[in-house]
Write an enzyme that holds these catalytic residues in place. Structure first.
Site, mmCIF file in Angstrom:
data_model
loop_
_atom_site.group_PDB
_atom_site.id
_atom_site.type_symbol
_atom_site.label_atom_id
_atom_site.label_comp_id
_atom_site.label_asym_id
_atom_site.label_seq_id
_atom_site.Cartn_x
_atom_site.Cartn_y
_atom_site.Cartn_z
ATOM 1 N NE ARG A 295 0.177 -68.250 36.882
ATOM 2 C CZ ARG A 295 0.088 -67.841 35.632
ATOM 3 N NH1 ARG A 295 -1.098 -67.628 35.076
ATOM 4 N NH2 ARG A 295 1.171 -67.620 34.923
ATOM 5 C CE LYS B 263 7.227 -96.873 2.789
ATOM 6 N NZ LYS B 263 6.410 -97.107 1.580
ATOM 7 C CB THR C 50 8.173 -94.391 -0.547
ATOM 8 O OG1 THR C 50 7.117 -95.328 -0.658
ATOM 9 C CG2 THR C 50 7.872 -93.145 -1.354
ATOM 10 C CG HIS D 216 -5.881 -71.927 32.178
ATOM 11 N ND1 HIS D 216 -4.873 -71.025 32.404
ATOM 12 C CD2 HIS D 216 -6.305 -71.705 30.909
ATOM 13 C CE1 HIS D 216 -4.698 -70.280 31.319
ATOM 14 N NE2 HIS D 216 -5.542 -70.683 30.393
ATOM 15 C CD GLN E 190 3.080 -64.252 28.302
ATOM 16 O OE1 GLN E 190 2.987 -64.852 29.373
ATOM 17 N NE2 GLN E 190 2.031 -63.716 27.706
HETATM 18 O O1 LIG Z 1 1.436 -66.516 32.275
HETATM 19 C C1 LIG Z 1 0.391 -66.075 31.772
HETATM 20 N N1 LIG Z 1 0.445 -65.324 30.640
HETATM 21 C C2 LIG Z 1 -0.671 -64.811 30.047
HETATM 22 O O2 LIG Z 1 -0.576 -64.089 29.010
HETATM 23 C C3 LIG Z 1 -1.922 -65.117 30.631
HETATM 24 N N2 LIG Z 1 -3.210 -64.799 30.303
HETATM 25 C C4 LIG Z 1 -4.015 -65.411 31.227
HETATM 26 O O3 LIG Z 1 -5.289 -65.350 31.241
HETATM 27 N N3 LIG Z 1 -3.263 -66.092 32.148
HETATM 28 C C5 LIG Z 1 -1.967 -65.919 31.806
HETATM 29 N N4 LIG Z 1 -0.808 -66.398 32.335
#
Ligand SMILES: O=c1[nH]c(=O)c2[nH]c(=O)[nH]c2[nH]1
Length: 315
Positions: free
Chosen positions: A188, A16, A62, A271, A243
Site C-alpha cells: 500500500r 508574549k 509583555t 489514506h 506503529q
Molecule cells: O499502519 C496501520 N495501523 C493501523 O492501526 C491501521 N488501522 C487501519 O485501518 N489501517 C492501519 N494502518
C-alpha cells in the site's frame, strides 16, 4: 443571587506569543537566516496579585518581553541553535527579574533553503521548501532554595514533515469481525505528516554555567540526525504498520544520542485508496494492478507513542 464559590488561582503564566523575528547572519557574504516565531511566558507567585488583586507592580509588560527577544537576538551568538537561544532568553528573564520563578520559551524555526542559481548555491537568496518547522521548548526554573540554581526541562521537535512512499508498506493480520471492511494488503501507499519530539535529560546547573553546559550538547546535529533517521527508516523499512515503523524510528534516535531521554512521534496515517475502475471496460486497478489512487482528506488514522530510555540503560 449567584452562589459564592471559593476559588483560588491554580496556575498562571503570561508573556508574549508569536514574536516574529528574522536574524540575518552577515559574518561572511554567504548570508544565513533564522526565521523564528517566539513565545516567552513568565511565572511565579509574585504574579498572583496581578490576577487576584489587579496589581501590576510585578508585571514585566509583555511589550518589554517582545523587545527583549529582539535585543537579545542582536547580541546573541547562538540564534542559529534554537535550544541555546531559547535558554539564553529564558535565563535572561530569571537573571534580570529576581521575582520570576519560571521562564518558558518556545521557538519555531521556519524553513528557508538556499536558491540554486546557475547551478550554484546563491549567497543571499532563499526559497521556502515546505511548511515543516523545527521547534524547541525550554522551561527553566529557579532552584527553590538556591536562587542561582536552575532546573531545565527541554524538548525539541520536528513538526509537519510530509512524507510518502509508494510501496514497502503492508497491513495484515489485524482484527477481523463484523465491523471490518478494510481488506488486508501486502502493498500500500504509506504517507504521514511527521511530528516528532525528543526530550533531553539535563541535570540542574548554576545560572552562570547554564549556557556553557548546554553548549556541550550538539543540538543541531541531533536535530539533523533525528530527521535523517526518520526519513531513512521511513524509506527503508518494510513497514508492517505505522506503529512498528514509528517504534524503530524512536528507538534508533534514543540509541544514537545519550542526551535523549524520550522520543515521541505522532503519525497520522494519510489514506490513499486504489480506485475501483472495473465498471469502465473491466479496467483492473485493485491490489497488484493499482496505480491510480484517491487520497482521502479525512479521516486519517493517528498513531502516537513515546519511547523512553530504560532505567539502568545509562549505567
Ligand atoms: O499502519 C496501520 N495501523 C493501523 O492501526 C491501521 N488501522 C487501519 O485501518 N489501517 C492501519 N494502518
Amino acid at each position: 443571587m449567584t452562589a459564592t464559590v471559593n476559588v483560588y488561582l491554580d496556575k498562571q503564566e503570561y508573556g508574549k506569543d508569536k514574536v516574529r523575528l528574522l536574524k540575518v547572519h552577515k559574518d561572511t557574504n554567504v548570508h544565513r537566516v533564522d526565521d523564528l516565531t517566539i513565545r516567552c511566558l513568565l511565572s511565579g507567585s509574585s504574579f498572583t496579585t496581578s490576577y487576584t488583586e489587579a496589581s501590576n507592580k510585578a508585571v514585566v509588560a509583555t511589550d518589554s518581553i517582545k523587545n527583549t527577544c529582539y535585543i537579545l537576538a542582536k547580541s546573541s551568538k547562538v540564534v542559529d541553535t534554537l535550544e541555546l537561544f531559547a535558554a539564553e532568553l529564558a535565563n535572561h528573564f530569571l537573571n534580570t527579574y529576581g521575582w520570576v520563578e519560571g521562564a518558558h520559551v518556545t521557538i519555531i524555526r521556519h524553513r528557508w533553503a538556499r536558491m540554486i542559481i546557475d547551478g550554484k548555491e546563491h549567497n543571499h537568496s532563499f526559497w521556502r521548501d515546505g511548511d515543516e518547522t523545527r521547534q524547541t521548548e525550554i522551561f527553566i526554573k529557579r532552584g527553590p532554595n538556591c536562587k542561582g540554581r536552575r532546573t531545565i526541562d527541554l524538548k525539541s521537535s520536528i513538526a509537519g514533515l510530509l512524507v510518502l512512499k509508494t510501496t514497502g508498506s503492508s497491513f495484515e493480520d489485524f482484527v477481523r469481525d463484523e465491523y471490518t471492511t478494510l481488506p488486508e494488503t501486502k502493498d500500500r501507499i504509506l504517507s504521514t505528516c511527521v511530528d516528532s519530539t525528543w526530550e533531553f535529560n539535563i541535570p540542574a546547573v548554576d545560572s552562570a554555567n547554564l549556557l556553557s553546559t548546554l553548549g556541550q550538547i550538539p543540538f543541531n546535529n541531533i536535530y539533523d540526525s533525528v530527521r535523517d533517521v526518520t526519513c531513512d527508516i521511513f524509506a527503508k523499512d518494510e513497514s508492517a504498520s505505522v506503529q512498528a515503523t514509528l517504534y524503530k524510528m524512536a528507538a534508533k534516535s534514543i540509541n544514537n544520542w545519550k542526551w535523549l531521554e524520550r522520543v515521541s512521534y505522532a503519525l497520522p496515517n494519510r489514506h490513499f485508496f486504489a480506485v475501483d475502475l472495473k465498471y469502465f471496460r473491466g479496467t483492473k486497478n485493485l491490489q497488484e494492478h493499482a496505480d491510480v489512487y484517491q487520497p482521502l482528506a479525512d479521516p486519517s488514522g493517528l498513531i502516537t507513542a513515546t519511547v523512553a530510555r530504560s532505567l539502568g540503560a545509562r549505567l
